[in-house]
Design a protein around this motif. Structure first.
Motif, mmCIF file in Angstrom:
data_model
loop_
_atom_site.group_PDB
_atom_site.id
_atom_site.type_symbol
_atom_site.label_atom_id
_atom_site.label_comp_id
_atom_site.label_asym_id
_atom_site.label_seq_id
_atom_site.Cartn_x
_atom_site.Cartn_y
_atom_site.Cartn_z
ATOM 1 N N UNK A 33 0.824 -1.052 0.044
ATOM 2 C CA UNK A 33 0.166 0.035 -0.109
ATOM 3 C C UNK A 33 0.967 1.213 -0.061
ATOM 4 N N UNK A 34 0.796 2.170 -0.921
ATOM 5 C CA UNK A 34 1.440 3.515 -1.138
ATOM 6 C C UNK A 34 0.800 4.604 -0.519
ATOM 7 N N UNK A 35 1.121 5.337 0.145
ATOM 8 C CA UNK A 35 0.591 6.670 0.533
ATOM 9 C C UNK A 35 1.442 7.824 0.554
ATOM 10 N N UNK A 36 0.532 8.928 0.455
ATOM 11 C CA UNK A 36 1.113 10.196 0.449
ATOM 12 C C UNK A 36 0.621 10.905 1.864
ATOM 13 N N UNK A 46 -0.793 14.578 8.030
ATOM 14 C CA UNK A 46 -2.162 13.924 7.828
ATOM 15 C C UNK A 46 -1.946 13.301 6.436
ATOM 16 N N UNK A 47 -3.020 12.508 6.233
ATOM 17 C CA UNK A 47 -3.380 11.728 5.236
ATOM 18 C C UNK A 47 -3.543 12.594 4.220
ATOM 19 N N UNK A 48 -3.112 12.212 2.857
ATOM 20 C CA UNK A 48 -3.683 12.613 1.691
ATOM 21 C C UNK A 48 -4.138 11.802 0.684
ATOM 22 N N UNK A 49 -3.472 11.028 0.301
ATOM 23 C CA UNK A 49 -3.784 9.800 -0.753
ATOM 24 C C UNK A 49 -3.327 8.339 -0.435
ATOM 25 N N UNK A 50 -3.858 7.534 -1.015
ATOM 26 C CA UNK A 50 -3.201 5.995 -0.883
ATOM 27 C C UNK A 50 -3.805 5.155 -1.864
ATOM 28 N N UNK A 51 -2.936 4.302 -2.325
ATOM 29 C CA UNK A 51 -3.266 3.344 -3.538
ATOM 30 C C UNK A 51 -3.125 2.004 -2.881
ATOM 31 N N UNK A 95 5.068 7.237 1.642
ATOM 32 C CA UNK A 95 5.200 5.935 2.650
ATOM 33 C C UNK A 95 4.824 4.787 1.994
ATOM 34 N N UNK A 96 5.174 3.725 2.732
ATOM 35 C CA UNK A 96 4.639 2.469 2.231
ATOM 36 C C UNK A 96 4.364 1.451 3.371
ATOM 37 N N UNK A 97 3.226 0.531 3.154
ATOM 38 C CA UNK A 97 2.978 -0.470 4.365
ATOM 39 C C UNK A 97 2.767 -1.600 3.648
ATOM 40 N N UNK A 98 2.971 -2.927 4.387
ATOM 41 C CA UNK A 98 2.680 -4.088 4.120
ATOM 42 C C UNK A 98 1.314 -4.754 4.281
ATOM 43 N N UNK A 99 0.746 -4.085 5.345
ATOM 44 C CA UNK A 99 -0.623 -4.579 5.759
ATOM 45 C C UNK A 99 -1.608 -3.759 4.810
ATOM 46 N N UNK A 100 -2.598 -4.357 4.479
ATOM 47 C CA UNK A 100 -3.613 -3.751 3.409
ATOM 48 C C UNK A 100 -4.610 -2.826 4.532
ATOM 49 N N UNK A 101 -4.521 -2.990 5.924
ATOM 50 C CA UNK A 101 -5.549 -2.269 6.492
ATOM 51 C C UNK A 101 -4.874 -0.835 7.216
ATOM 52 N N UNK A 103 -5.019 2.248 6.262
ATOM 53 C CA UNK A 103 -4.283 2.879 5.147
ATOM 54 C C UNK A 103 -4.300 4.589 5.531
ATOM 55 N N UNK A 104 -5.257 5.174 6.399
ATOM 56 C CA UNK A 104 -5.441 6.437 6.660
ATOM 57 C C UNK A 104 -4.277 6.935 7.938
ATOM 58 N N UNK A 105 -3.744 5.877 8.621
ATOM 59 C CA UNK A 105 -2.931 6.207 9.792
ATOM 60 C C UNK A 105 -1.675 6.347 9.459
ATOM 61 N N UNK A 106 -1.091 7.332 9.610
ATOM 62 C CA UNK A 106 0.563 7.585 9.628
ATOM 63 C C UNK A 106 1.353 6.566 10.245
ATOM 64 N N UNK A 107 0.951 6.292 11.477
ATOM 65 C CA UNK A 107 1.746 5.464 12.368
ATOM 66 C C UNK A 107 1.617 3.860 11.966
ATOM 67 N N UNK A 108 0.686 3.559 11.165
ATOM 68 C CA UNK A 108 0.810 2.175 10.521
ATOM 69 C C UNK A 108 1.630 1.943 9.332
ATOM 70 N N UNK A 109 2.317 2.780 8.807
ATOM 71 C CA UNK A 109 3.299 2.578 7.650
ATOM 72 C C UNK A 109 4.511 2.333 8.175
ATOM 73 N N UNK A 110 5.287 1.505 7.220
ATOM 74 C CA UNK A 110 6.408 0.860 7.571
ATOM 75 C C UNK A 110 7.499 1.558 7.173
#
Length: 122
Positions: A33-36, A46-51, A95-101, A103-110
């Motif tokens: 999951x990739x986020x900005x 703050x969350x901007x966008x994710x794919x 930011x990138x995260x491995x879990x699919x869940x 996605x809006x929380x910054x502290x969940x990104x790896x």
């Protein structure tokens, strides 16, 4: 070692456009999951966008103006920002995260990039 490197920030007038890029190394971008996110002075990140797979998600404040996309061949994620406003001024982080869940929380990104400054002048 996963690394994220942002580019494309700069100074733009209100109403203008910028495209941010996030080059990913060490892992295939399609598996994450990739986020900005963005952080303005004195404010929280703050969350901007994710794919996620083929789905895209946006903060209400940028919906209709920003577009997140991914080029798997280049292992790069983009954030196209149109109709920029002064309130979009911030440091933007990829930011990138491995879990699919979550996605809006910054502290969940790896993994995080170093950030790129976007300044919108009014």
């Amino acid at each position: 070692q996963v690394q994220l490197v942002e580019s494309g920030g700069g100074l733009v007038q209100a109403g203008g456009s910028l495209r941010l890029s996030c080059a990913v190394s060490g892992r295939t971008v399609s598996t994450y999951v990739m986020g900005w996110f963005r952080q303005a002075p004195g404010k929280e990140r703050e969350f901007v966008a994710a794919i996620r797979w083929s789905g895209t998600y946006y903060a209400d404040s940028v919906k209709g103006r920003f577009t997140i996309s991914r080029d798997n061949a280049k292992n790069t994620v983009y954030l196209q920002m149109n109709s920029l406003k002064s309130e979009d001024t911030a440091v933007y982080y990829c930011a990138a995260k491995e879990s699919l869940f979550d996605i809006y929380q910054a502290d969940r990104y790896d993994y995080w990039g170093q950030g790129t400054q976007v300044t919108v002048s009014s």
